[in-house]
Structures are given as structure tokens and as C-alpha cells.
Write a protein that holds these residues in place. Structure first.
Motif, mmCIF file in Angstrom:
data_model
loop_
_atom_site.group_PDB
_atom_site.id
_atom_site.type_symbol
_atom_site.label_atom_id
_atom_site.label_comp_id
_atom_site.label_asym_id
_atom_site.label_seq_id
_atom_site.Cartn_x
_atom_site.Cartn_y
_atom_site.Cartn_z
ATOM 1 N N TYR A 1 0.889 -1.172 0.000
ATOM 2 C CA TYR A 1 0.000 0.000 0.000
ATOM 3 C C TYR A 1 0.920 1.213 0.000
ATOM 4 C CZ TYR A 1 -3.390 3.444 1.745
ATOM 5 O OH TYR A 1 -4.198 4.545 1.896
ATOM 6 N N VAL A 2 0.778 2.034 -1.009
ATOM 7 C CA VAL A 2 1.646 3.211 -1.127
ATOM 8 C C VAL A 2 0.762 4.447 -1.202
ATOM 9 C CG1 VAL A 2 3.379 4.378 -2.561
ATOM 10 C CG2 VAL A 2 3.361 1.879 -2.421
ATOM 11 N N LYS A 3 0.982 5.362 -0.298
ATOM 12 C CA LYS A 3 0.211 6.604 -0.348
ATOM 13 C C LYS A 3 1.169 7.790 -0.306
ATOM 14 C CE LYS A 3 -1.671 8.721 3.183
ATOM 15 N NZ LYS A 3 -2.515 9.018 4.345
ATOM 16 N N VAL A 4 0.900 8.745 -1.157
ATOM 17 C CA VAL A 4 1.741 9.934 -1.211
ATOM 18 C C VAL A 4 0.861 11.150 -0.916
ATOM 19 C CG1 VAL A 4 2.890 11.425 -2.891
ATOM 20 C CG2 VAL A 4 3.465 9.018 -2.784
ATOM 21 N N VAL A 5 1.347 12.040 -0.098
ATOM 22 C CA VAL A 5 0.617 13.278 0.210
ATOM 23 C C VAL A 5 1.313 14.417 -0.530
ATOM 24 C CG1 VAL A 5 -0.236 14.791 2.049
ATOM 25 C CG2 VAL A 5 0.164 12.362 2.530
ATOM 26 N N LEU A 6 0.548 15.113 -1.366
ATOM 27 C CA LEU A 6 1.127 16.226 -2.138
ATOM 28 C C LEU A 6 0.479 17.532 -1.716
ATOM 29 C CD1 LEU A 6 0.814 14.532 -5.638
ATOM 30 C CD2 LEU A 6 2.980 15.013 -4.495
ATOM 31 N N SER A 7 1.279 18.566 -1.633
ATOM 32 C CA SER A 7 0.740 19.893 -1.339
ATOM 33 C C SER A 7 1.364 20.863 -2.341
ATOM 34 C CB SER A 7 1.112 20.265 0.103
ATOM 35 O OG SER A 7 0.652 21.545 0.400
ATOM 36 N N HIS A 8 0.532 21.548 -3.093
ATOM 37 C CA HIS A 8 0.998 22.446 -4.157
ATOM 38 C C HIS A 8 1.998 21.744 -5.070
ATOM 39 C CE1 HIS A 8 -1.080 25.615 -2.082
ATOM 40 N NE2 HIS A 8 -0.460 25.270 -0.968
ATOM 41 N N GLY A 9 1.701 20.512 -5.405
ATOM 42 C CA GLY A 9 2.547 19.761 -6.344
ATOM 43 C C GLY A 9 3.807 19.190 -5.728
ATOM 44 N N ARG A 10 4.052 19.445 -4.458
ATOM 45 C CA ARG A 10 5.266 18.930 -3.791
ATOM 46 C C ARG A 10 4.909 17.794 -2.843
ATOM 47 N NH1 ARG A 10 6.108 23.986 -6.105
ATOM 48 N NH2 ARG A 10 8.325 24.384 -6.314
ATOM 49 N N MET A 11 5.794 16.804 -2.775
ATOM 50 C CA MET A 11 5.522 15.688 -1.879
ATOM 51 C C MET A 11 5.841 16.108 -0.441
ATOM 52 S SD MET A 11 6.923 11.767 -2.042
ATOM 53 C CE MET A 11 6.641 11.505 -3.760
ATOM 54 N N VAL A 12 4.861 15.932 0.456
ATOM 55 C CA VAL A 12 5.109 16.322 1.859
ATOM 56 C C VAL A 12 4.984 15.151 2.817
ATOM 57 C CG1 VAL A 12 4.482 18.762 1.600
ATOM 58 C CG2 VAL A 12 2.697 17.098 2.110
ATOM 59 N N GLY A 13 4.537 14.001 2.308
ATOM 60 C CA GLY A 13 4.427 12.845 3.211
ATOM 61 C C GLY A 13 4.164 11.580 2.437
ATOM 62 N N ALA A 14 4.384 10.432 3.087
ATOM 63 C CA ALA A 14 4.124 9.147 2.438
ATOM 64 C C ALA A 14 3.911 8.059 3.480
ATOM 65 C CB ALA A 14 5.294 8.773 1.525
ATOM 66 N N VAL A 15 3.053 7.100 3.124
ATOM 67 C CA VAL A 15 2.893 5.868 3.912
ATOM 68 C C VAL A 15 3.279 4.724 2.974
ATOM 69 C CG1 VAL A 15 1.247 4.306 5.047
ATOM 70 C CG2 VAL A 15 0.960 6.780 5.273
ATOM 71 N N LEU A 16 4.225 3.905 3.386
ATOM 72 C CA LEU A 16 4.650 2.779 2.548
ATOM 73 C C LEU A 16 4.477 1.497 3.358
ATOM 74 C CD1 LEU A 16 8.065 4.347 1.387
ATOM 75 C CD2 LEU A 16 5.867 4.468 0.212
ATOM 76 N N ILE A 17 3.558 0.645 2.927
ATOM 77 C CA ILE A 17 3.333 -0.615 3.640
ATOM 78 C C ILE A 17 3.736 -1.754 2.713
ATOM 79 C CG2 ILE A 17 1.674 -2.033 4.904
ATOM 80 C CD1 ILE A 17 -0.047 0.412 5.323
#
Ligand SMILES: Cc1cc2nc3c(=O)[nH]c(=O)nc-3n(C[C@H](O)[C@H](O)[C@H](O)COP(=O)(O)OP(=O)(O)OC[C@H]3O[C@@H](n4cnc5c(N)ncnc54)[C@H](O)[C@@H]3O)c2cc1C
Length: 500
Positions: A446-462
Motif C-alpha cells: 500500500y503506497v500513499k503519497v501526500v502532495l501539497s501544491h505539487g510537492r511531496m510532503v508525506g508518504a505511507v509505505l506498507i
């Protein structure tokens, strides 16, 4: 108060990860400094097998060791086995419960935190904190048919997965399990692990836009699993079995039945009341009575109106910083979560008093990609940084906030999956101003990426995603990823090559 026995240049209180790391670093940096470690128990918790996995990710084991190991290593160190009863910041002294008084030039409080208990002094409500309480839990579990676990953090997550041979009712206050670490999507990825023993055939499915599919409010979900092969750890009484990051590994968490696991999750509810069977029988409210009144030693009433009987309740609802002995007569600034406020030099509001680990609350202006969570990694980092700040002050050297506080990163294991959390992995503090990309392969990753204004600010990698280093770099360098869009998570693209 008794006379001052001795004044040390540095006094560290607490033999947990934060205190021990602080002592080790101080003693290495200033080998001639007079250092005292005051700690309640005979054992200390040491970091072993430390590995820097990437720029900010680190892995290590936590081992309980006799404190003599530290004294042998550092001749400048005196270990005092007693708990601190009081602190006088005017006279720069601490008094221990056995009546001894020690002076300090610099003090670092690393007294940790303790579990918040649902009910104080109720013998049927357990909190798990240290090796002793984990062993007590194991003992009680071996005779139990049903337990109720209350809480939704890391400890609850580990327990529901590990406990076998005993029915588990899991009460969580949120709409999804593991809310401290995950969102509803990740929770749904993990939930089949509670029921299935065999992973299903992996069929990659890309979910470019994120949806929250949550169980209906107040609903209960039940999962059962039979595990034929079980991992048995060593005897928990063997020396060296420690409450470390894999604290349950040396402990067989087996109830009275054989081999079966049955977990029912009660969502969006908290504990209304804990009753004995007698109190329940005498209850005027008939609706509170479950069918089998009297057959369980304790009953728990939830705010969703349900009442469950069980052998005991595990309270895993977070921790309270251990500040009490230090507060009386002093003017510490205390944060909303009960921790001692510290600034960007780990200094409290009292002169020459520092704090690190679970007892403190980081009150400097955080990097936009970091948040405090009371975890081993941060206890180690804070203990290490606090010692460097104390040494810098003594040496009149400047020191800047350490790089480890730039980006939140944590690697752990839940439900037997590797879990990596980076930055604002749950969109913490971002409001609606963010976008999520998700890729999920059932039973695999499970891969989740958090983007803010087109920039990556967080991720969950399971799972074994192998993406942590690339994503860490993308978060740290704040590259504009707008042009890549959903391709960022395309499983057919080797993302490492992409950003080389
Ligand atoms: C069951 C459980 C499982 C956990 N699992 C994980 C995990 O998987 N991963 C993770 O990252 N984190 C985990 N945590 C959190 C982690 O344990 C803490 O964040 C970490 O131990 C904090 O370290 P510390 O040094 O600040 O405090 P502690 O480790 O609590 O140490 C505090 C020390 O201070 C001493 N002390 C307290 N009061 C006094 C006093 N008055 N005088 C003298 N000494 C005193 C205590 O005896 C102890 O030695 C878990 C916690 C628990 C309870």
C-alpha cells in the motif's frame, strides 16, 4: 532535606532510551565530565544494532541491560539506583526517594511517560508499559477467553494481531483502525491480515485518487483466523528478553483456547464505564445487561451502547508524561499534552534544566515536515541532541537544531508488514489543501503519497515497496512534481531511474 552528597556537572534522570543515549553521548563527547544517571530500576534500556537506513530513517533494537554495563564503559559515570522524589531548581538539587540529595550544574529529565489508564486501581484494567507489565499481561492472557482492548495506537495494533486463542473485542474511537499511524485506506489494506492466514494472489490495482471507504458509524466488524503455524519466542523470563521495538516477540500471547484468533472491532466508541459483575447485576438500567451477566469478572460499557463482559481490559489509550516529581515548587511551562515544554535546544523553562524523550513536548517552531510522536526513534534523537546542546553550552559553542528534526520518519512493522511513515504522512495540519495518490496491491503493498501544491510532503509505505529512499529525497528536496501527475505511482515505471 538531607545535606547535598555531591554535585555533578551533569545529572540525567531516567534509564530509558532518551536518558541512556544522553549519558552515552555526553560521556563520549566530554570524557572528563562528572556525569550521574539517576534511575529507578536496576536495568537500563540501550540502543543496539543501530543502522542509519537513509538520510533520516534509522533502525535499531532496544535491549535491557544491567546498568553496570554503562559504568564499565564510562569511568566518569555514576549510576544512582533510586527514583527522584523532588527537584529544587533554585538550589539546583534533586532528592531521591531514599532521601539522598545531589546537586547538578545541568540536569536532563528523561523520565518517560506512563500509560493513561481507563480506571485507576481497577485490578481488571491493565496498561502495558515495561517488561513487568508485559509479563503480567501474558500471564493473565493464558487464562483468558475474552479480552477487550481499548485504544487505536501502535500498542493496540500490535496486540490485536499477536493475541491468539482468545476472543478480542477491540474498541477504537475513530472510524478506522490504527488512526494514529494510518488513514482509512491503509486500515482497509491491513484488515484482511486479521482474518486471512494465506495472502491472496497479488493483483495490482492502481487507485490514483483516494477515497475513504469507512465502515458505517457505530458498526462492528468481526474477523476470524486460524493460524496453523505459530512463531514461538524464547522464554520471557530468560535474561535479555526486553521490551524493545519487537517487545512481544519473546512473549507468547496465547489465551486459553488453541490456535484461533477472533477479533471484533467496535468503531467510533469510547469507554463509558467499567463494572464488576456485581455492580452490573445491581444496575437499575436493564439495557446495560448483556445476556450472560455474572459469568465474567468485569464488564465494559461503550459509548455506542454496547456492554461486553470479559476477563480483563487492556488500556492502550496513549501515555501521560512522568512529570510529577519535578513540578512542585518549580515553574515549568507545561504543554497541553502534559509534557515539559522544551525549546530548540531541548531546554525547559527552568534554567539549566533540559528534557528529552516521552516526558517532553517539542515547542520550537517545527519544520513543516516534522511532528513529535512519542516513539523510540525520537527518544533516541532527543536524548542525543539534548546531550550535544548541554555540551555546546558548557563549551560555549553554537549549535543548530539537528537535521533529524527536519523530516518525520519512522520505520516499524504492523501485522507483519514493513511500514515506513514519512513527513506529514496523514496530511497532519494541512487542512483540505492537499492531494493524495494511492497505489494498492491487495496483500502485497500500500503506497500513499501526500502532495501539497505539487510537492511531496508525506508518504505511507506498507510492504516491501523499496520506495523509501526515493520518496525521502523527493520530500526533502521539495521538487515540483506537478508534471508527473499520477505517473508518480505507476507500478510499471522504475521511479528511482526517473529521478536520477
Ligand atoms: C508496550 C509499548 C510498546 C511500544 N512500542 C513501540 C514501538 O514499537 N516503536 C516505537 O518507536 N515506540 C514504541 N513505544 C514507545 C516507546 O517505548 C517510548 O517512546 C520510549 O520508550 C520513550 O523513551 P524515554 O527514554 O523517553 O522513556 P522510557 O523508556 O519510559 O524511560 C523512562 C525512564 O525513566 C525512569 N524514571 C521514571 N520516573 C523516574 C523518577 N522519578 N526518577 C528516576 N527515574 C525515573 C524509568 O524507570 C525509566 O527508566 C512503545 C511503548 C510501549 C509502552
Amino acid at each position: 532535606m538531607a545535606d547535598k552528597e555531591k554535585t555533578f556537572q551533569f545529572v540525567i534522570v531516567g534509564g530509558g532510551i532518551a536518558g541512556v543515549t544522553c549519558v552515552e553521548q555526553l560521556s563520549s563527547q566530554l570524557p572528563s565530565a562528572d556525569v550521574a544517571l539517576i534511575t529507578a530500576g536496576p536495568h537500563i534500556k540501550a540502543v543496539t544494532n543501530y543502522k542509519q537506513v537513509s538520510k533520516t530513517l534509522e533502525e535499531f533494537d532496544v535491549e535491557e541491560q544491567p546498568s553496570s554495563v554503562l559504568e564499565e564503559k564510562f569511568p566518569n559515570l555514576t549510576v544512582i539506583h533510586s527514583a527522584v522524589r523532588s527537584l529544587n531548581t533554585n538550589s539546583h538539587t534533586v532528592e531521591t526517594v531514599d532521601g539522598r540529595v545531589f546537586g547538578y550544574k545541568n540536569l536532563c529529565i528523561c523520565s518517560g511517560a506512563r500509560p493513561k489508564l481507563l480506571a485507576q486501581d481497577n485490578p481488571y484494567v491493565l496498561g502495558i508499559r515495561d517488561t513487568d507489565s508485559a509479563q503480567e499481561f501474558q500471564k493473565r492472557l493464558s487464562k483468558a477467553q475474552r479480552i477487550v482492548i481499548v485504544g487505536n495506537g501502535g500498542i493496540a495494533l500490535e496486540l490485536v494481531y499477536e493475541v491468539e486463542g482468545c476472543e478480542v473485542i477491540w474498541a477504537v474511537k475513530d472510524k478506522a483502525i490504527g488512526n494514529t499511524f494510518f488513514d482509512a485506506g491503509a486500515a482497509q489494506f491491513l484488515i484482511p491480515s486479521l482474518e486471512a492466514e494465506k495472502p491472496e494472489a497479488a493483483a495490482p490495482c492502481k487507485r490514483p485518487r483516494y477515497t475513504t471507504e469507512e465502515p458505517a458509524s457505530g458498526a462492528a466488524q468481526t474477523f476470524t483466523a486460524d493460524r496453523t503455524s505459530r512463531r514461538h519466542g524464547s522464554d520471557p523470563t530468560e535474561p535479555g528478553s526486553a521490551l524493545g521495538p519487537d517487545w512481544h516477540e519473546g512473549i507468547v500471547l496465547q489465551g486459553v483456547e488453541q490456535g484461533s484468533r477472533r477479533v471484533s472491532v467496535e468503531y467510533q466508541c469510547e469507554v463509558e464505564k467499567v463494572f464488576t459483575s456485581e455492580e452490573l447485576l445491581n444496575s437499575p438500567q436493564q439495557t446495560l445487561r448483556p445476556e450472560s451477566v455474572g459469568s465474567w469478572p468485569v464488564y465494559i460499557q461503550l459509548t455506542n451502547g454496547k456492554t461486553f463482559g470479559c476477563d480483563f481490559v487492556v488500556s492502550a489509550t496513549g501515555v501521560m508524561p512522568n512529570t510529577e516529581p519535578f513540578l512542585h515548587g518549580n515553574a515549568f511551562a507545561i504543554a497541553d499534552d502534559g509534557g515539559l515544554q522544551v525549546d530548540d535546544h531541548m531546554m525547559t523553562s527552568e534554567p539549566n534544566v533540559y528534557a528529552a524523550g516521552d516526558v517532553c513536548t517539542a515547542c520550537w517552531e517545527h519544520s513543516p515536515l516534522w511532528q513529535q510522536m512519542r516513539l523510540w526513534t525520537q527518544a533516541r534523537q532527543m536524548g542525543w541532541y539534548a546531550s550535544r546542546c548541554m555540551a555546546a553550552r558548557v563549551l560555549s559553542e553554537p549549535i543548530e537544531l539537528d537535521f533529524c528534526f527536519e523530516l518525520f520518519s519512522h520505520v516499524t512493522k504492523f501485522f507483519n508488514y514493513k511500514v515506513v511513515l514519512l513527513g506529514k504522512f496523514n496530511g497532519q495540519g494541512l487542512g483540505p489543501d492537499h492531494e493524495l495518490l494511492v497505489r494498492c496491491t491487495k496483500g502485497h503493498e500500500y503506497v500513499k503519497v501526500v502532495l501539497s501544491h505539487g510537492r511531496m510532503v508525506g508518504a505511507v509505505l506498507i510492504g516491501e515497496t523499496d520506495l523509501e529512499e526515493t520518496f525521502e529525497n523527493l520530500i526533502l528536496n521539495q521538487m515540483d512534481l506537478t508534471a508527473y501527475g499520477e505517473e508518480l505511482l505507476n507500478p510499471n515505471i522504475d521511479i528511482e531511474d526517473y529521478f536520477d
